[in-house]
Design a protein around this motif. Sequence first.
Motif, PDB file in Angstrom:
ATOM      1  N   PRO A  67      34.979  21.525 -17.802  1.00 36.21           N
ATOM      2  CA  PRO A  67      34.769  20.919 -16.703  1.00 36.21           C
ATOM      3  C   PRO A  67      34.788  19.439 -16.589  1.00 36.21           C
ATOM      4  O   PRO A  67      36.286  19.205 -17.286  1.00 36.21           O
ATOM      5  CB  PRO A  67      33.660  20.315 -17.073  1.00 36.21           C
ATOM      6  N   LYS A  68      35.469  19.727 -15.163  1.00 30.83           N
ATOM      7  CA  LYS A  68      36.407  19.190 -14.522  1.00 30.83           C
ATOM      8  C   LYS A  68      35.639  17.314 -14.539  1.00 30.83           C
ATOM      9  O   LYS A  68      34.516  17.075 -14.965  1.00 30.83           O
ATOM     10  CB  LYS A  68      36.289  18.786 -13.476  1.00 30.83           C
ATOM     11  N   ALA A  69      37.362  16.908 -15.628  1.00 34.30           N
ATOM     12  CA  ALA A  69      36.779  14.748 -15.661  1.00 34.30           C
ATOM     13  C   ALA A  69      36.436  13.641 -14.899  1.00 34.30           C
ATOM     14  O   ALA A  69      38.403  14.304 -13.612  1.00 34.30           O
ATOM     15  CB  ALA A  69      37.222  14.571 -17.040  1.00 34.30           C
ATOM     16  N   TYR A  70      36.180  13.481 -14.370  1.00 33.66           N
ATOM     17  CA  TYR A  70      36.408  12.036 -13.312  1.00 33.66           C
ATOM     18  C   TYR A  70      35.995  10.485 -14.388  1.00 33.66           C
ATOM     19  O   TYR A  70      35.268  10.602 -15.590  1.00 33.66           O
ATOM     20  CB  TYR A  70      35.495  11.977 -12.135  1.00 33.66           C
ATOM     21  N   ASN A  71      36.631   9.640 -14.411  1.00 37.91           N
ATOM     22  CA  ASN A  71      36.485   8.462 -14.332  1.00 37.91           C
ATOM     23  C   ASN A  71      35.045   7.330 -14.159  1.00 37.91           C
ATOM     24  O   ASN A  71      34.907   8.004 -12.836  1.00 37.91           O
ATOM     25  CB  ASN A  71      38.315   7.562 -14.239  1.00 37.91           C
ATOM     26  N   SER A  72      34.611   6.832 -14.914  1.00 42.48           N
ATOM     27  CA  SER A  72      33.200   6.401 -14.801  1.00 42.48           C
ATOM     28  C   SER A  72      33.880   4.929 -13.588  1.00 42.48           C
ATOM     29  O   SER A  72      34.581   4.063 -14.041  1.00 42.48           O
ATOM     30  CB  SER A  72      31.954   5.709 -16.021  1.00 42.48           C
ATOM     31  N   SER A  73      33.035   4.266 -13.102  1.00 42.75           N
ATOM     32  CA  SER A  73      32.820   3.077 -12.312  1.00 42.75           C
ATOM     33  C   SER A  73      32.136   1.763 -14.030  1.00 42.75           C
ATOM     34  O   SER A  73      32.032   2.639 -14.422  1.00 42.75           O
ATOM     35  CB  SER A  73      32.253   2.884 -11.497  1.00 42.75           C
ATOM     36  N   ALA A  74      32.959   0.923 -13.469  1.00 40.46           N
ATOM     37  CA  ALA A  74      32.563  -0.737 -13.998  1.00 40.46           C
ATOM     38  C   ALA A  74      30.906  -0.898 -14.677  1.00 40.46           C
ATOM     39  O   ALA A  74      31.091  -0.741 -15.922  1.00 40.46           O
ATOM     40  CB  ALA A  74      32.870  -1.394 -13.859  1.00 40.46           C
ATOM     41  N   SER A  75      29.916  -0.656 -13.809  1.00 36.75           N
ATOM     42  CA  SER A  75      29.198  -1.266 -14.132  1.00 36.75           C
ATOM     43  C   SER A  75      28.392   0.644 -14.621  1.00 36.75           C
ATOM     44  O   SER A  75      27.713   0.066 -15.750  1.00 36.75           O
ATOM     45  CB  SER A  75      27.975  -0.340 -13.229  1.00 36.75           C
ATOM     46  N   HIS A  76      28.849   1.767 -15.276  1.00 38.49           N
ATOM     47  CA  HIS A  76      28.559   3.150 -15.020  1.00 38.49           C
ATOM     48  C   HIS A  76      29.574   3.461 -17.223  1.00 38.49           C
ATOM     49  O   HIS A  76      28.928   4.276 -17.509  1.00 38.49           O
ATOM     50  CB  HIS A  76      28.354   4.072 -14.291  1.00 38.49           C
ATOM     51  N   GLY A  77      29.956   2.242 -16.946  1.00 42.96           N
ATOM     52  CA  GLY A  77      30.830   1.986 -18.561  1.00 42.96           C
ATOM     53  C   GLY A  77      30.202   1.640 -19.239  1.00 42.96           C
ATOM     54  O   GLY A  77      28.780   1.614 -19.766  1.00 42.96           O
ATOM     55  N   ASN A  78      30.940   1.878 -20.616  1.00 44.46           N
ATOM     56  CA  ASN A  78      30.448   1.748 -21.992  1.00 44.46           C
ATOM     57  C   ASN A  78      31.028   0.201 -22.199  1.00 44.46           C
ATOM     58  O   ASN A  78      31.499   0.319 -23.242  1.00 44.46           O
ATOM     59  CB  ASN A  78      31.003   2.363 -22.876  1.00 44.46           C
ATOM     60  N   PHE A  79      30.588  -0.753 -22.049  1.00 46.42           N
ATOM     61  CA  PHE A  79      30.093  -2.386 -22.358  1.00 46.42           C
ATOM     62  C   PHE A  79      29.584  -2.709 -23.122  1.00 46.42           C
ATOM     63  O   PHE A  79      30.248  -3.065 -24.595  1.00 46.42           O
ATOM     64  CB  PHE A  79      29.465  -2.916 -20.997  1.00 46.42           C
ATOM     65  N   LEU A  80      27.951  -2.453 -23.346  1.00 49.24           N
ATOM     66  CA  LEU A  80      27.732  -2.805 -24.649  1.00 49.24           C
ATOM     67  C   LEU A  80      28.241  -2.254 -26.420  1.00 49.24           C
ATOM     68  O   LEU A  80      28.015  -2.863 -27.145  1.00 49.24           O
ATOM     69  CB  LEU A  80      26.653  -2.528 -24.600  1.00 49.24           C
ATOM     70  N   GLU A  81      28.452  -0.994 -25.794  1.00 41.10           N
ATOM     71  CA  GLU A  81      28.777  -0.112 -26.753  1.00 41.10           C
ATOM     72  C   GLU A  81      30.373  -0.802 -27.682  1.00 41.10           C
ATOM     73  O   GLU A  81      30.395  -1.148 -28.438  1.00 41.10           O
ATOM     74  CB  GLU A  81      29.896   1.505 -26.914  1.00 41.10           C
ATOM     75  N   VAL A  82      31.569  -1.553 -26.655  1.00 39.86           N
ATOM     76  CA  VAL A  82      32.797  -1.943 -27.736  1.00 39.86           C
ATOM     77  C   VAL A  82      32.054  -3.377 -27.436  1.00 39.86           C
ATOM     78  O   VAL A  82      32.309  -3.732 -28.467  1.00 39.86           O
ATOM     79  CB  VAL A  82      33.799  -2.125 -26.150  1.00 39.86           C
ATOM     80  N   LEU A  83      30.858  -4.462 -27.147  1.00 37.00           N
ATOM     81  CA  LEU A  83      30.104  -5.588 -27.984  1.00 37.00           C
ATOM     82  C   LEU A  83      30.041  -5.195 -29.600  1.00 37.00           C
ATOM     83  O   LEU A  83      30.380  -6.221 -29.976  1.00 37.00           O
ATOM     84  CB  LEU A  83      29.467  -5.814 -27.312  1.00 37.00           C
ATOM     85  N   ASN A  84      29.445  -4.061 -29.906  1.00 35.61           N
ATOM     86  CA  ASN A  84      28.773  -3.885 -30.764  1.00 35.61           C
ATOM     87  C   ASN A  84      30.605  -3.166 -31.842  1.00 35.61           C
ATOM     88  O   ASN A  84      30.370  -3.118 -33.071  1.00 35.61           O
ATOM     89  CB  ASN A  84      28.035  -1.990 -30.881  1.00 35.61           C
ATOM     90  N   MET A  85      31.418  -2.778 -31.072  1.00 37.03           N
ATOM     91  CA  MET A  85      32.212  -2.056 -32.041  1.00 37.03           C
ATOM     92  C   MET A  85      32.641  -3.295 -32.999  1.00 37.03           C
ATOM     93  O   MET A  85      33.130  -3.313 -34.208  1.00 37.03           O
ATOM     94  CB  MET A  85      33.223  -1.694 -31.400  1.00 37.03           C
TER      95      MET A  85
END
Length: 615
Positions: free
Chosen positions: A301-319
């Motif tokens: 399916p067609k892909a699109y980039n998310s906005s900053a508020s719906h991004g993977n913010f907490l995931e990178v902190l846990n990395m």
Amino acid sequence: MKLMKLFTHQMNISGGGGFTQDLVISSKDIPGLKVGDVVEIYHPEDEYSRLLIQVTSLKEELQHRDALSLDQAVASTFQLRALLQVYVKAINPSDISLDLVELTFKDQYVGRSEMWRLNQNLIGSAVYINKKIEFCQLVRCQVNEMWSKGERVAGGLITNDTRIVFRSASSMVYLFIQMSSEMWNFDVFGDLYFERAVDGFLGDLFTRWKKEGCNHEVTIVLFSRTYYEAASIDAFPSEMRSKVTADFRGRFYEDYYRVLVHNERSDDWHKMLTQLRIAFNSYPEEVLEASHKKYGQQNVPKAYNSSASHGNFLEVLNMSLNVFEKHYMDRSLDRTGQLSVVLTPGVGIFEVSRELTSITKQRIIDCGIGSDLVCVGEQPLHAVPLLRFQNKDMLDTDDYNIPHWLNLSFYTTNKKLGYSNFVPRLRLPVSPSTKDNVRLMKSQSERIHPGCETGSLNQLFDYDAYDAQVFTLPTQVQRQNFKPVTRKESRNTSVPPEVNPEQKKSIPTRPVGLVDYLSTSHAPTLFQPRKEFGKNYDSDDTPGSRTVIGSEGSPLERQLAYRPKSRPGRALINPFDPSRVPVKHTSGRRRWIHIYPRVSYFIYLLLLLWVLSRF
């Protein structure tokens, strides 16, 4: 006070010859002077360049009478010229006590035990700017900043109440750059948000590192979240279904991470800016078209980039926490400190999972790791950072949380970014006069409600009574030690339909104080109406903000008709008044209070970190 002649010498720490002290003075020149006293030295014509130094030893007799000798580096720092007359005066130690001292060190590992021993050893000693301190031939540090009574000073005396903060110039830094859809948008000055992030913030950061001589071990990661326009998991190829995740709204997404630099050191990081620009140009094609090239254009399916508020913010902190938690394994003895920095084009609002927020908060507090969030977007008018919890039960309200364990900064600059002389053609209109405002409001009210007076619009809804109901715990959950305080009578006496006059008088309100701080057992939340999500999930449209066409109804009517119901038994916070937000005083927060001064001049520092000043 005595006038003496100043000489300089080269201090020899090894003791092979010459003076080993930074101040050499004779006891015969100043009667009553003893070891441990603090003296002030300055030229008669230079009253603002004064040196506070402690007497560590006294000589019986010097070669010159009425003379003293200073270390050449110390004299150069305070602009004290040799072979000229200086005033020497003994100072009362209580008048020069310091509140905060910042020490910097580099290319060494300093544990907490060494920091505590050095702190105890420095009590009762006088320090000055750029003073080099060596403790047991293990810790070598330098005085960077000193504060006393709310002002920055050049010298003073360390007492039992002085807070000592250690800063490492050789630490492990994880730098995460969020490549959300806002990175390709323009700000009001015609610059891309990517240019503000890279040419602005990162350029200034790398310049500061070079100026301070930092030798950090840096890891740079680009991250983003890609959404797919798919109704079900069956729309994806079978090989791709294990990599795609569905959120609570049923949208399918995939997180993307790209490591540009991994555990590298450099004296000048400006060359990395070129690699970031190259990665920025190829990022959309590399991320959005990666699955199409691998599985076929028609199968994905067609892909699109998310906005900053719906991004993977907490995931990178846990990395980064996955790496920082194992700091005791294979420890490097030339590096101290761990830091994770997230650079985002957003404004500090993120939609996150409640469970993941609790896990991230506990891990950050337990590890004692600094996490900084830098936003290059425009600062909103409400309190940030603001975490919006995902309500999987799809209720009509959302829960918000203000994380105290996250340091937020907004990057602003006055320098020119980019390579153009763009000047915005559209300027904000000048605010009209008071009469024009009244005339404008009257004309709008007559257009929306013909025959209705201007002042009657505010009487349709009593906002004071509504706030008293929302931001207060219900009566049945009040404890006995809580004393209700009645809000002052508002100018308007009308109440919303949900609250009758009898109920309005019984609504208890109370100021948030120490009792709330210790007794509140729930996470702070904020009451807000949920947005209706259509095809554009990142839309900021709220009831009453879009254009009205035909007989749909006026924005004011729809706003008054839209009255969300609050859930009983829950206390809510106001993001427009963050100073009244109750914060639980936990052991994890109390463990970091020791680095802040006990005096009242630094209470505002504690408030910025959401810590009560009464401890």
